[in-house]
Scaffold this active site. Structure first.
Site, PDB file in Angstrom:
ATOM      1  N   ARG A 122     -37.749  25.956  14.036  1.00 38.40           N
ATOM      2  CA  ARG A 122     -36.387  25.578  14.440  1.00 38.40           C
ATOM      3  C   ARG A 122     -36.455  24.370  15.356  1.00 38.40           C
ATOM      4  NH1 ARG A 122     -32.973  31.182  14.526  1.00 38.40           N
ATOM      5  NH2 ARG A 122     -31.919  30.639  12.598  1.00 38.40           N
ATOM      6  N   GLN A 127     -33.707  21.108  11.091  1.00 37.62           N
ATOM      7  CA  GLN A 127     -32.408  21.812  11.133  1.00 37.62           C
ATOM      8  C   GLN A 127     -31.742  21.848   9.759  1.00 37.62           C
ATOM      9  OE1 GLN A 127     -29.801  20.344  14.193  1.00 37.62           O
ATOM     10  NE2 GLN A 127     -30.738  21.669  15.726  1.00 37.62           N
ATOM     11  N   ASP A 130     -32.939  24.697   7.575  1.00 32.49           N
ATOM     12  CA  ASP A 130     -32.967  26.015   8.226  1.00 32.49           C
ATOM     13  C   ASP A 130     -32.133  27.039   7.441  1.00 32.49           C
ATOM     14  OD1 ASP A 130     -32.772  28.175   9.937  1.00 32.49           O
ATOM     15  OD2 ASP A 130     -32.217  27.004  11.704  1.00 32.49           O
ATOM     16  N   SER A 133     -30.322  29.879   9.470  1.00 37.08           N
ATOM     17  CA  SER A 133     -29.023  29.511  10.059  1.00 37.08           C
ATOM     18  C   SER A 133     -27.942  29.374   8.999  1.00 37.08           C
ATOM     19  CB  SER A 133     -29.128  28.200  10.841  1.00 37.08           C
ATOM     20  OG  SER A 133     -29.900  28.398  11.991  1.00 37.08           O
ATOM     21  N   TYR A 230     -35.299  32.865  21.565  1.00 37.17           N
ATOM     22  CA  TYR A 230     -34.985  34.160  20.950  1.00 37.17           C
ATOM     23  C   TYR A 230     -34.863  35.243  22.019  1.00 37.17           C
ATOM     24  CZ  TYR A 230     -35.771  32.417  16.269  1.00 37.17           C
ATOM     25  OH  TYR A 230     -35.668  31.741  15.089  1.00 37.17           O
TER      26      TYR A 230
HETATM   27  P1  NAD Z   1     -31.286  36.447  15.642  1.00 42.08           P
HETATM   28  O1  NAD Z   1     -30.714  36.561  14.279  1.00 42.08           O
HETATM   29  O2  NAD Z   1     -32.772  36.565  15.822  1.00 42.08           O
HETATM   30  O3  NAD Z   1     -30.600  37.539  16.620  1.00 42.08           O
HETATM   31  C1  NAD Z   1     -29.198  37.631  16.733  1.00 42.08           C
HETATM   32  C2  NAD Z   1     -28.800  37.785  18.187  1.00 42.08           C
HETATM   33  O4  NAD Z   1     -29.063  39.125  18.627  1.00 42.08           O
HETATM   34  C3  NAD Z   1     -29.525  36.873  19.157  1.00 42.08           C
HETATM   35  O5  NAD Z   1     -28.581  36.073  19.820  1.00 42.08           O
HETATM   36  C4  NAD Z   1     -30.227  37.851  20.111  1.00 42.08           C
HETATM   37  O6  NAD Z   1     -30.285  37.354  21.433  1.00 42.08           O
HETATM   38  C5  NAD Z   1     -29.315  39.059  20.016  1.00 42.08           C
HETATM   39  N1  NAD Z   1     -29.889  40.314  20.528  1.00 42.08           N
HETATM   40  C6  NAD Z   1     -31.167  40.785  20.425  1.00 42.08           C
HETATM   41  N2  NAD Z   1     -31.275  41.978  21.060  1.00 42.08           N
HETATM   42  C7  NAD Z   1     -30.052  42.282  21.572  1.00 42.08           C
HETATM   43  C8  NAD Z   1     -29.529  43.385  22.333  1.00 42.08           C
HETATM   44  N3  NAD Z   1     -30.319  44.395  22.697  1.00 42.08           N
HETATM   45  N4  NAD Z   1     -28.229  43.350  22.691  1.00 42.08           N
HETATM   46  C9  NAD Z   1     -27.437  42.311  22.330  1.00 42.08           C
HETATM   47  N5  NAD Z   1     -27.869  41.251  21.610  1.00 42.08           N
HETATM   48  C10 NAD Z   1     -29.161  41.230  21.241  1.00 42.08           C
HETATM   49  O7  NAD Z   1     -30.791  35.092  16.306  1.00 42.08           O
HETATM   50  P2  NAD Z   1     -30.494  33.676  15.651  1.00 42.08           P
HETATM   51  O8  NAD Z   1     -29.147  33.652  15.118  1.00 42.08           O
HETATM   52  O9  NAD Z   1     -31.622  33.353  14.740  1.00 42.08           O
HETATM   53  O10 NAD Z   1     -30.544  32.744  16.922  1.00 42.08           O
HETATM   54  C11 NAD Z   1     -31.575  32.869  17.883  1.00 42.08           C
HETATM   55  C12 NAD Z   1     -31.715  31.611  18.719  1.00 42.08           C
HETATM   56  O11 NAD Z   1     -32.185  30.531  17.933  1.00 42.08           O
HETATM   57  C13 NAD Z   1     -30.433  31.124  19.350  1.00 42.08           C
HETATM   58  O12 NAD Z   1     -30.734  30.612  20.620  1.00 42.08           O
HETATM   59  C14 NAD Z   1     -29.991  30.012  18.474  1.00 42.08           C
HETATM   60  O13 NAD Z   1     -29.134  29.109  19.111  1.00 42.08           O
HETATM   61  C15 NAD Z   1     -31.336  29.412  18.187  1.00 42.08           C
HETATM   62  N6  NAD Z   1     -31.298  28.576  16.997  1.00 42.08           N
HETATM   63  C16 NAD Z   1     -31.829  27.317  17.066  1.00 42.08           C
HETATM   64  C17 NAD Z   1     -31.780  26.492  15.961  1.00 42.08           C
HETATM   65  C18 NAD Z   1     -32.371  25.122  16.009  1.00 42.08           C
HETATM   66  O14 NAD Z   1     -32.691  24.639  17.048  1.00 42.08           O
HETATM   67  N7  NAD Z   1     -32.532  24.473  14.880  1.00 42.08           N
HETATM   68  C19 NAD Z   1     -31.208  26.935  14.792  1.00 42.08           C
HETATM   69  C20 NAD Z   1     -30.678  28.221  14.745  1.00 42.08           C
HETATM   70  C21 NAD Z   1     -30.741  29.040  15.858  1.00 42.08           C
END
Ligand code: NAD
Length: 380
Positions: A122, A127, A130, A133, A230
């Site tokens: 990521r 991006q 991805d 996402s 994460y």
């Molecule tokens: P994910 O699908 O792994 O998880 C979904 C959400 O569940 C996360 O926000 C996590 O913090 C939350 N979670 C985990 N345990 C929990 C609990 N006990 N109670 C409540 N919530 C809980 O997450 P994702 O959608 O893949 O995103 C993860 C991170 O990656 C974020 O910071 C996102 O902004 C980042 N991201 C970055 C890029 C990039 O830079 N290209 C792209 C996509 C996502």
């Protein structure tokens, strides 16, 4: 270079790995594109639309796969599909490899160079590639639509001649890509939205979307994010405090959407049987983590469960596939963005730079071996 787009063999997979827009781009790179007849139908793309942009339609998987240098799929090829492909072919898909080491070995033994799109780092450069996402965003949207459809009341507040209808209360648990889109969608439908996450950075994001943040904001919470952005697995003590807070809140909600995941771990259990039992008849829980063990007690993969107190727990599988046309279009673009970097513009052939960080992160099998570091036998 010959590129094959195969039909998905899993009946639960309506998406397709290439759409006319991307076929046109592969053609522009000098490739011949062969699409298996019917591959795009469940995503709303008939054979004729592929032919219209210069693809050849093959009657069977055998015909499409024969002599293909590059094979595009949504899901990991089965052992039967692997047999159709020539040794040395490159296969790109969402490979879902954890716990499937035997199948990885089959792909390696078949001499296939395979790449897992979901392992794309990521980083800014990637991006556009991805798939986690692009698909999670659609899942978050669709979860709200599915929740609203199961909910026997309206979402927005309505002031009518027959009286006022209150807005639905929607609570989003887990504010990653899916959760943020779920908040935005529920807001657009006029619901009163609250959300929770264990990562402190999400508080501001939730508020910027016009929703209210609900979480135990203690010292553990303030440090609950890995360097990669994460979630960490929270302590038993934090989980208890969070559960107490959530307990009172959930009882007042009409729709709860759960999206919480922790990479490489089972989904955290966020909604207990007791919490489900506290909800009003007619309320709906949509568990987007159901394929990874579920966030909601009593959620069943692929089913809508009605509980004793008249709540519904929605556990649809492959939620992005419920928007197959859009999900395919975005997946196909992610795939093209990656593959463009693997194709040499001069020779119009695959020229994979094996030391590129995107290649290293996603390559599972190569030259007859399982090469990805996550799938090496543990040293004794
Ligand atoms: P994910 O699908 O792994 O998880 C979904 C959400 O569940 C996360 O926000 C996590 O913090 C939350 N979670 C985990 N345990 C929990 C609990 N006990 N109670 C409540 N919530 C809980 O997450 P994702 O959608 O893949 O995103 C993860 C991170 O990656 C974020 O910071 C996102 O902004 C980042 N991201 C970055 C890029 C990039 O830079 N290209 C792209 C996509 C996502």
């Amino acid at each position: 270079m010959r590129i094959a787009v195969l039909s998905e063999t899993d009946a639960a997979e309506p998406r397709v790995a290439a759409v006319p827009e991307t076929v046109k781009k592969y053609k522009a790179l000098g490739a011949d594109v062969v699409v298996q007849s019917g591959a795009g139908l469940s995503a709303g793309v008939p054979d004729a639309e592929y032919e219209a942009v210069g693809a050849t339609v093959a009657a069977s998987a055998e015909d499409a796969a024969r002599d293909a240098d590059l094979v595009l799929k949504v899901r990991r090829p089965s052992a039967e599909e692997a047999k159709l492909l020539k040794r040395g072919a490159t296969v790109v898909a969402i490979m879902d490899p954890y716990g499937r080491e035997d199948e990885l070995k089959v792909l390696a033994d078949a001499g296939l160079d395979t790449f897992a799109m979901e392992f794309m780092p990521r980083i800014t450069r990637a991006q556009v590639m991805d798939v986690l996402s692009s698909q999670a965003n659609l899942a978050g949207y669709r979860a709200v639509i599915d929740g609203a459809a199961e909910y026997g009341r309206s979402m927005p507040m309505m002031m009518t001649a027959a009286g006022t209808v209150p807005a639905a209360r929607v609570f989003i648990m887990g504010v990653g890509v899916a959760g943020l889109q779920a908040i935005a969608t529920a807001r657009r439908l006029g619901a009163v939205v609250t959300a929770t996450d264990v990562r402190p950075a999400t508080k501001e994001q939730v508020e910027s979307l016009g929703a209210k943040f609900v979480a135990v904001e203690d010292d553990e919470f303030k440090q609950a994010e890995t360097a990669g952005g994460y979630a960490k697995e929270m302590s038993a003590e934090y989980q208890r405090k969070q559960a107490d807070l959530v307990k009172g809140h959930i009882a007042k909600q009409d729709i709860v959407i759960t999206t919480a995941l922790i990479p490489g771990r089972p989904a955290p259990k966020l909604v207990s049987e007791e919490m489900v039992a506290s909800m009003k008849p007619g309320s709906v829980l949509v568990d987007l983590a159901v394929e990874r063990g579920g966030n909601v007690a009593g959620a069943k993969a692929g089913e809508i469960v009605t509980t004793a107190n008249g709540a519904k727990i929605v556990g649809h599988l492959n939620v992005p596939g419920r928007l197959a046309a859009t999900a395919s279009a975005l997946y196909a673009r992610n795939l093209y963005a990656f593959l463009e970097t693997l194709i040499d513009k001069e020779s119009k052939a695959l020229a994979i730079k094996w030391d590129d960080e995107l290649v290293k992160a996603t390559n599972l099998t190569r030259d007859g071996q399982v090469v990805h570091p996550s799938f090496q036998p543990k040293a004794a």
